[in-house]
Design an enzyme around this catalytic site. Structure first.
Site, short mmCIF file in Angstrom:
data_model
loop_
_atom_site.label_atom_id
_atom_site.label_comp_id
_atom_site.label_asym_id
_atom_site.label_seq_id
_atom_site.Cartn_x
_atom_site.Cartn_y
_atom_site.Cartn_z
N ASP A 2 10.05 8.70 1.73
CA ASP A 2 9.86 9.68 1.76
C ASP A 2 8.45 9.44 0.91
OD1 ASP A 2 10.64 9.88 -1.98
OD2 ASP A 2 12.56 11.75 -0.61
N ARG B 62 0.99 -1.15 -0.45
CA ARG B 62 0.24 -0.18 0.18
C ARG B 62 0.53 1.31 -0.01
NH1 ARG B 62 -5.07 -0.65 0.92
NH2 ARG B 62 -4.98 1.34 2.34
N ILE B 63 0.64 2.32 -0.61
CA ILE B 63 1.20 3.65 -0.79
C ILE B 63 0.60 4.11 0.65
CG2 ILE B 63 1.25 5.77 -1.81
CD1 ILE B 63 0.68 4.15 -4.52
N LEU B 64 1.66 4.60 0.92
CA LEU B 64 1.33 4.97 2.98
C LEU B 64 1.19 6.74 2.14
CD1 LEU B 64 5.17 4.40 4.16
CD2 LEU B 64 2.52 3.41 4.52
N HIS C 188 13.37 -1.98 -2.73
CA HIS C 188 12.75 -2.65 -3.48
C HIS C 188 13.27 -3.30 -4.62
CE1 HIS C 188 9.61 -1.06 -6.72
NE2 HIS C 188 11.39 -0.94 -7.66
C1 GRF Z 1 10.20 -7.78 -2.34
O1 GRF Z 1 11.13 -8.10 -3.09
C2 GRF Z 1 10.79 -6.85 -1.87
O2 GRF Z 1 11.34 -6.37 -2.57
C3 GRF Z 1 9.22 -6.53 -3.24
O3 GRF Z 1 8.28 -6.65 -1.76
C4 GRF Z 1 8.95 -8.61 -2.61
C5 GRF Z 1 8.25 -8.45 -0.59
O4 GRF Z 1 8.72 -10.20 -0.53
N1 GRF Z 1 9.44 -4.64 -2.13
P1 GRF Z 1 8.56 -11.28 0.74
O5 GRF Z 1 6.63 -10.71 1.00
O6 GRF Z 1 9.69 -10.24 2.04
O7 GRF Z 1 9.26 -12.69 0.56
#
Ligand code: GRF
Length: 206
Positions: free
Chosen positions: A145, A95-97, A113
């Site tokens: 941010d 979700r976008i914060l 990410h």
């Molecule tokens: C990861 O690849 C992360 O980079 C992205 O969402 C995925 C989450 O994976 N934001 P998990 O649920 O921790 O296995």
């Protein structure tokens, strides 16, 4: 371990990053304390992982029970403050914060990410990098941010793209790097600390 090492983890998915953080804590390689795990999805694997590991507070909060995004984020923020957490670690939180939440916890929200930011921000960093045809992608740990996937960068790891990669095979190799990078970055964050100069993160005591 002081309250400054208390973290809340927010996760929507399978929770493999949460799992490796909890394992690193167990083996003594990540000096943080997961006080609270919050998920917006009842079926998130992260909730089971947290319960199994004995995290003190494990919460499913349903966005549909709240008037809007800001109200939902306020409920999450109240739980995080009540649990005495200094840091919020996003681990697959989809979700976008709201801006109000980001301001309330400014400089204390961390995300991972699956691309080398600023390339391929957004919901499908893995598929977008593959489709674009880059030869190297990776993962980024960054401060959150108001700009989506846009905060100052704490750490990155590179992953080569192979000719026969599918989205799944590439994501699996990126996740292997995530699982190394996220606990290591949290450790550095609480042990060393950092300052921000412009967009740059300057680590202390290194
Ligand atoms: C990861 O690849 C992360 O980079 C992205 O969402 C995925 C989450 O994976 N934001 P998990 O649920 O921790 O296995």
């Amino acid at each position: 371990m002081g309250a400054g090492n208390n973290i809340a983890v927010m996760a929507s998915g399978k929770g493999s990053n949460l799992q490796v953080i909890l394992e690193a804590i167990q083996t003594g390689t990540c000096p943080v304390h997961v006080r609270l795990v919050i998920s917006d999805r009842a079926e998130a694997g992260a909730l089971d992982i947290a319960r199994h590991a004995g995290v003190p507070d494990v919460l499913h909060l349903n966005p549909k029970d709240h008037a809007d995004r800001t109200a939902f984020d306020t409920a999450c923020g109240d739980a995080i403050e009540a649990a005495g957490c200094s840091w919020i670690v996003l681990a697959g939180y989809m979700r976008i914060l709201s801006p109000a939440f980001v301001q309330r916890f400014a400089g204390r929200i961390i995300n991972i990410h699956p691309s080398l930011l600023p390339a391929f921000a957004g919901a499908d960093g893995v598929g977008d990098a593959l489709d674009y045809g880059v030869r190297i992608t990776g993962c980024t740990v960054h401060l959150v941010d108001e700009v989506l996937d846009g905060g100052p960068i704490l750490a990155q790891a590179a992953v080569p793209v192979l000719d026969d990669d599918t989205r799944d095979s590439l994501h699996a190799r990126i996740q292997a790097e995530e699982h190394r990078l996220y606990p290591a970055t949290l450790k550095r964050m609480v042990e060393c600390g950092f300052t921000i100069r412009g967009r740059r993160v300057i680590w202390k005591n290194t």
